[in-house]
Design a protein around this motif. Structure first.
Motif, mmCIF file in Angstrom:
data_model
loop_
_atom_site.group_PDB
_atom_site.id
_atom_site.type_symbol
_atom_site.label_atom_id
_atom_site.label_comp_id
_atom_site.label_asym_id
_atom_site.label_seq_id
_atom_site.Cartn_x
_atom_site.Cartn_y
_atom_site.Cartn_z
ATOM 1 N N ARG A 171 -9.183 -5.291 3.303
ATOM 2 C CA ARG A 171 -8.387 -4.093 3.007
ATOM 3 C C ARG A 171 -7.989 -3.365 4.288
ATOM 4 O O ARG A 171 -6.889 -2.822 4.395
ATOM 5 N N ARG A 172 -8.874 -3.397 5.293
ATOM 6 C CA ARG A 172 -8.630 -2.689 6.542
ATOM 7 C C ARG A 172 -7.473 -3.281 7.337
ATOM 8 O O ARG A 172 -6.826 -2.576 8.108
ATOM 9 N N GLU A 180 -3.014 -5.131 -2.988
ATOM 10 C CA GLU A 180 -4.352 -5.352 -2.447
ATOM 11 C C GLU A 180 -5.056 -6.531 -3.109
ATOM 12 O O GLU A 180 -5.690 -7.360 -2.432
ATOM 13 N N GLY A 203 0.799 -1.224 0.000
ATOM 14 C CA GLY A 203 0.000 0.000 0.000
ATOM 15 C C GLY A 203 0.826 1.265 0.000
ATOM 16 O O GLY A 203 0.280 2.354 -0.186
ATOM 17 N N THR A 233 -1.165 3.398 6.349
ATOM 18 C CA THR A 233 -2.219 3.014 7.283
ATOM 19 C C THR A 233 -2.057 3.697 8.635
ATOM 20 O O THR A 233 -0.968 4.169 8.994
ATOM 21 N N ASP A 280 1.510 -2.151 -4.934
ATOM 22 C CA ASP A 280 0.054 -2.306 -4.975
ATOM 23 C C ASP A 280 -0.264 -3.801 -4.906
ATOM 24 O O ASP A 280 -0.246 -4.504 -5.917
ATOM 25 N N GLY A 322 -2.837 4.614 -0.449
ATOM 26 C CA GLY A 322 -2.888 3.282 0.131
ATOM 27 C C GLY A 322 -4.257 2.876 0.632
ATOM 28 O O GLY A 322 -5.277 3.202 0.029
ATOM 29 N N TYR A 323 -4.286 2.186 1.782
ATOM 30 C CA TYR A 323 -5.472 1.447 2.197
ATOM 31 C C TYR A 323 -6.258 2.068 3.344
ATOM 32 O O TYR A 323 -7.301 1.534 3.714
ATOM 33 N N HIS A 324 -5.786 3.169 3.922
ATOM 34 C CA HIS A 324 -6.556 3.891 4.925
ATOM 35 C C HIS A 324 -6.764 5.333 4.471
ATOM 36 O O HIS A 324 -5.964 5.878 3.706
#
Length: 227
Positions: A44-45, A19, A13, A171, A17, A191-193
């Motif tokens: 994802r979290r 995910e 992330g 994150t 990449d 990213g993811y957050h």
């Protein structure tokens, strides 16, 4: 105080990449254990946590032996997925250029990741990044994020003061780890957050690209004035 400077990157992330592979592997692990289908948003979290801890978050009702079994099944699924050509994990735009620029400016580079050593080595192999990172902290040898041990060990192993380090991640776990270690935390927006989560977790700043990373990192440790 040492004049050396260390920038520590998260991996999933932030640099790559990944995910799609993480969600696919977790979905396969759940199917193997007859657990149904995980929500992609939930998977994802938990990207960034160590694997068993991630399973604990996804399956809070399950006993520890099931968390460990799902984690092992995930590892097997992920290794198989990584071999498929359509399952590449590309670098985000500007990563290689940013690493070059940071090194040219005198920064040393490190990694702090929830990945295993094996996973990190695969990533380094895939993108020809061996030799770029002088210190690599993984979930194999440390408590998972947001525990600050990874950054404290990076400081101890390199001899670089925590005040001369910058943690870059996508994150809240990365930013919480940095804050607990008293390291400047720089969030990335791709990213993811979400942005607000990163700020709430302690990010000093959040960037939208790698373009200005070198100057921002220097500003965060006081080497140049903040804009």
């Amino acid at each position: 105080m040492s004049e050396l400077r260390l920038v520590v990157f998260d991996v999933d992330g932030t640099l790559i990449d990944s995910e799609h592979n993480i969600i696919a592997a977790m979905t396969e692990a759940w199917a193997h254990m007859d657990l149904g289908v995980p929500e992609p948003a939930d998977v994802r979290r938990i990207i960034g946590l160590s694997l068993v801890e991630a399973c604990q978050v996804l399956l809070p009702w399950a006993p520890g032996n099931l968390h460990r079994a799902v984690a092992e099944s995930y590892k097997q699924a992920f290794r198989a997925l990584r071999l498929l050509p359509e399952r590449e994990e590309p670098l985000f735009p500007g990563v290689r250029e940013a690493l070059d620029e940071l090194e040219a400016a005198g920064w040393l580079l490190g990694l702090a990741t929830g990945k295993s050593q094996r996973g990190v080595q695969s990533m380094l192999d895939s993108h020809d990044l061996h030799g770029r990172f002088i210190n690599i902290q993984t979930a194999d040898d440390n408590p998972g994020k947001p525990d600050p041990t990874m950054l404290r060990r990076a400081s101890a192993e390199t001899g670089i003061d925590l005040a001369r380090m910058v943690m870059i991640g996508d994150t809240a776990y990365d930013m919480q780890m940095a804050k607990s270690a008293k390291v400047a935390g720089l969030g990335v927006s791709w990213g993811y957050h979400g942005l607000q989560e990163l700020h709430d977790a302690g990010a000093v700043q959040v960037v939208d690209s790698f373009d200005t990373l070198t100057d921002i990192a220097a500003a965060l440790i006081g080497d140049i004035p903040c804009a």
